[in-house]
Structures are given as C-alpha cells and as structure tokens.
Design a protein around this motif. Sequence first.
Motif, short mmCIF file in Angstrom:
data_model
loop_
_atom_site.label_atom_id
_atom_site.label_comp_id
_atom_site.label_asym_id
_atom_site.label_seq_id
_atom_site.Cartn_x
_atom_site.Cartn_y
_atom_site.Cartn_z
N HIS A 1 35.49 39.51 61.14
CA HIS A 1 34.15 39.11 61.56
C HIS A 1 34.02 39.27 63.07
O HIS A 1 34.85 38.78 63.82
CB HIS A 1 33.87 37.65 61.17
N MET A 2 32.96 39.95 63.49
CA MET A 2 32.75 40.16 64.92
C MET A 2 31.47 39.46 65.37
O MET A 2 30.43 39.58 64.74
CB MET A 2 32.67 41.65 65.26
N HIS A 3 31.59 38.74 66.48
CA HIS A 3 30.44 38.06 67.08
C HIS A 3 30.25 38.63 68.48
O HIS A 3 31.21 38.76 69.23
CB HIS A 3 30.68 36.55 67.17
N GLN A 4 29.02 38.94 68.83
CA GLN A 4 28.74 39.45 70.17
C GLN A 4 27.95 38.41 70.96
O GLN A 4 27.15 37.67 70.40
CB GLN A 4 27.94 40.76 70.09
N GLY A 5 28.21 38.38 72.26
CA GLY A 5 27.50 37.42 73.09
C GLY A 5 27.81 37.66 74.55
O GLY A 5 28.44 38.65 74.92
N THR A 6 27.36 36.74 75.39
CA THR A 6 27.69 36.80 76.80
C THR A 6 29.15 36.37 76.96
O THR A 6 29.71 35.69 76.09
CB THR A 6 26.81 35.85 77.62
N PRO A 7 29.80 36.74 78.07
CA PRO A 7 31.18 36.28 78.27
C PRO A 7 31.34 34.77 78.18
O PRO A 7 32.34 34.28 77.65
CB PRO A 7 31.49 36.81 79.68
N VAL A 8 30.37 34.02 78.71
CA VAL A 8 30.47 32.56 78.62
C VAL A 8 30.37 32.11 77.17
O VAL A 8 31.14 31.24 76.71
CB VAL A 8 29.37 31.88 79.48
N GLN A 9 29.43 32.66 76.40
CA GLN A 9 29.32 32.32 74.99
C GLN A 9 30.59 32.66 74.22
O GLN A 9 31.05 31.89 73.38
CB GLN A 9 28.12 33.05 74.37
N ILE A 10 31.15 33.82 74.53
CA ILE A 10 32.37 34.27 73.88
C ILE A 10 33.51 33.29 74.15
O ILE A 10 34.24 32.89 73.24
CB ILE A 10 32.74 35.68 74.39
N SER A 11 33.66 32.90 75.41
CA SER A 11 34.72 31.97 75.78
C SER A 11 34.52 30.61 75.13
O SER A 11 35.48 29.97 74.69
CB SER A 11 34.77 31.83 77.30
N GLU A 12 33.28 30.17 75.06
CA GLU A 12 32.99 28.88 74.43
C GLU A 12 33.36 28.90 72.95
O GLU A 12 33.94 27.95 72.42
CB GLU A 12 31.50 28.54 74.58
N MET A 13 33.03 30.00 72.28
CA MET A 13 33.36 30.10 70.85
C MET A 13 34.86 30.02 70.62
O MET A 13 35.32 29.36 69.69
CB MET A 13 32.79 31.40 70.27
N ALA A 14 35.63 30.68 71.48
CA ALA A 14 37.08 30.65 71.33
C ALA A 14 37.63 29.27 71.69
O ALA A 14 38.52 28.74 71.00
CB ALA A 14 37.72 31.71 72.20
N ALA A 15 37.11 28.66 72.75
CA ALA A 15 37.59 27.35 73.18
C ALA A 15 37.29 26.28 72.14
O ALA A 15 38.07 25.33 71.96
CB ALA A 15 36.96 26.97 74.52
N GLU A 16 36.18 26.42 71.42
CA GLU A 16 35.81 25.45 70.40
C GLU A 16 36.44 25.75 69.05
O GLU A 16 36.33 24.95 68.12
CB GLU A 16 34.29 25.42 70.25
N GLY A 17 37.10 26.91 68.93
CA GLY A 17 37.71 27.26 67.66
C GLY A 17 36.77 27.91 66.68
O GLY A 17 37.12 28.10 65.52
N THR A 18 35.57 28.28 67.14
CA THR A 18 34.61 28.94 66.25
C THR A 18 35.09 30.34 65.89
O THR A 18 34.82 30.84 64.79
CB THR A 18 33.23 29.04 66.93
N VAL A 19 35.81 30.99 66.81
CA VAL A 19 36.40 32.30 66.55
C VAL A 19 37.88 32.24 66.91
O VAL A 19 38.33 31.34 67.64
CB VAL A 19 35.70 33.42 67.37
N ASP A 20 38.62 33.21 66.40
CA ASP A 20 40.06 33.25 66.69
C ASP A 20 40.34 33.84 68.07
O ASP A 20 41.16 33.30 68.82
CB ASP A 20 40.77 34.08 65.61
N PHE A 21 39.68 34.95 68.38
CA PHE A 21 39.96 35.65 69.64
C PHE A 21 38.68 35.88 70.43
O PHE A 21 37.63 36.18 69.85
CB PHE A 21 40.61 37.01 69.38
N ALA A 22 38.79 35.79 71.74
CA ALA A 22 37.73 36.20 72.65
C ALA A 22 38.23 37.41 73.42
O ALA A 22 39.35 37.39 73.93
CB ALA A 22 37.37 35.08 73.61
N ILE A 23 37.41 38.45 73.49
CA ILE A 23 37.77 39.64 74.25
C ILE A 23 36.64 39.90 75.25
O ILE A 23 35.51 40.15 74.85
CB ILE A 23 37.96 40.86 73.34
N ALA A 24 36.96 39.82 76.52
CA ALA A 24 35.92 39.99 77.54
C ALA A 24 36.56 40.25 78.89
O ALA A 24 37.78 40.15 79.05
CB ALA A 24 35.03 38.75 77.61
N THR A 25 35.72 40.58 79.86
CA THR A 25 36.19 40.84 81.22
C THR A 25 35.85 39.68 82.15
O THR A 25 36.59 39.39 83.08
CB THR A 25 35.56 42.14 81.76
#
Length: 324
Positions: free
Chosen positions: A125-149
């Motif tokens: 499953h892939m979720h797209q968002g802003t880097p901050v949104q991506i990091s929040e999803m990973a920090a909250e456990g909503t996703v397994d991995f965050a990939i961003a710059t």
Amino acid sequence: MKLQQLRYVWEVAHHDLNVSATAQSLFTSQPGISKQIRLLEDELGVEVFSRSGKHLTRITPAGERILKIIGDVLHNVESIKQLAAEYSAPDHGSLSIATTHTQARYALPGVIESFIQKYPNVSLHMHQGTPVQISEMAAEGTVDFAIATEALELFSDLLMMPCYRWNRCILVPRDHPLTQVSQLTIEEVAKYPIVTYVFGFTGRSRLDEAFTDAGLAPKVVFTATDADVIKTYVRLGLGIGIVAHMAYEPEEDSDLVALEAKHLFKPSVTSIGFRRGTYLRGFMYDFIARFAPHLTRDVVEEACLITSRDALEQYFATMKLPDY
C-alpha cells in the motif's frame, strides 16, 4: 481497562475528535464508542477529552500524555502480531509506504515490481503526501515506512537511514537562451522566472539555500508537488524548471533540455524511516535492501540499537551513498 477502549481513544483523537467519523471508519456505533471512552475516563479518574455538551472540543493535558502511551501500547500490540505472523506465514502480510510523488513516480517502480514478484502474497500500500504528513504517518504507526528527503528529522520517534544522494537539473525548452551558456551560474539562473517544487518538498530547502548564499532572490512564479506538473508549465513558457534530475526522462521529455546543475546546489539525501521499536519482518528488511542495497539486515539491526541521533549520524557517515 480494555484494549478496545484504548483503540477508540486513539482513533477519535486521530479523526479530529469526530466520534461519528471514527465510528464509520471502525464499522461500529457512535454511542458505543462514547460509552467506552467514558468508562475508561471513569476508571482513570481523569478526562482524556474536554466536552461542550455532547461534543468533544479538545484533548486535555492529561489526555495528551495518555495518548502518547496509548500509541506505544497499540504499536507494541501490532509488533506482537507481526512477530507471530513471521512464524506462521513468513511470506504473507502487508507493507505500507508513505512517500512523495517524486519517489513514487521515479525511484520506486522498479523496486516495487521486483518486490511484488518475489512476495505475491504481501499486499503493498502506497500513500502520498507532504514530507511532514509522511513523517507523521510513520511516527504514528499508520504506515510501516516513510521515504522522503525533507522533514524526517523532525520526528524523534523515527529511525532514519540514508538511501541515496541526488541533485537537480534545470529544464528549459530547446530554444531557451540558457542552452547557449557554456558554464551555468546561479546568477544566470536567477535572471529567469522559476517553476519548481513547493517549499518543504523534494529537497527544496537546498535550492533556497543556494540563492540565499549568493545573495540572490529568485523569482519563483509557480510551485507544485509533482515534477510532471512542473514540466508541463515549463513547456507552456511559464519559466525554467528546477527538478530532481531523476525526473528528467530523455525519451518522454525530448522537447526539453536538462542542464546540469549539481555544481549550483548542494546534494540532497533521500532517507527511509520507520518508528523505533517496530518489529521488522523478513520481507520488510528485503524491501529496504532493494531500495538501498547498502542497508542490509545487519546494518539495519545495528542501527536499531543506536539511540542517540548524533551517534546514528556518525554510524551512517562512514558509508558511501550511491548517487541517483
């Protein structure tokens, strides 16, 4: 205290305190959620949520601290499930990734294709968002991995590992004056309107740094999160485009010229991050290694033991990152 009550509190807090929306997402009843939250608050002797009539208005100070612990509890419960699944069905499961458009469009397709071929019973499953949104999803456990710059370093709960180094190119139509410049300079670039990424996306901070260090104020006339959109507006003559070099595809973008710009901007590093304490299954280690071959299972496991951010940076500083 029941696990279900903790989950209800967590979900309500992450649905903007909307109990109705939470009930819909959990396929249960609104009164049932409200009752269980009240029972938990009565047992604890403190309110997690402030109320105005029947409506939740905010999270209380005590609730903020309770939610942090609830997040850890639910994360550990998920880790228990993952550990059990590793023994009962090692090649079955799911993997969720949050990333930006640039990574999803240009860096990940080959990795995902080979991963799915090897693990047909793992749903991706892939979720797209802003880097901050991506990091929040990973920090909250909503996703397994965050990939961003950008932005991954803002979240202390994330363990971040560098994957590769990349830089930018400047896209112009074939008849643009910059194509006649023998040695491109930041001053030459600043003369033209610029079309580039939204601030906070895809290494945009490095671009801004370069102009600031040169004492220049670039005329950014249009921003977007999507490199394909940026290219569209370059074709319309809105300005010159500054994008990740990986976003230039010679065949598809043959009407544009990509001017090398790595001497103008500092390189950026794309990282992969996951929440500390996450139980990584075998196929998760494999995914990381496919995306960044230097991040072997041994390397990742050793990184997980390092708790200091400075020590972690020193650990990875000895590794030579590939250039994309």
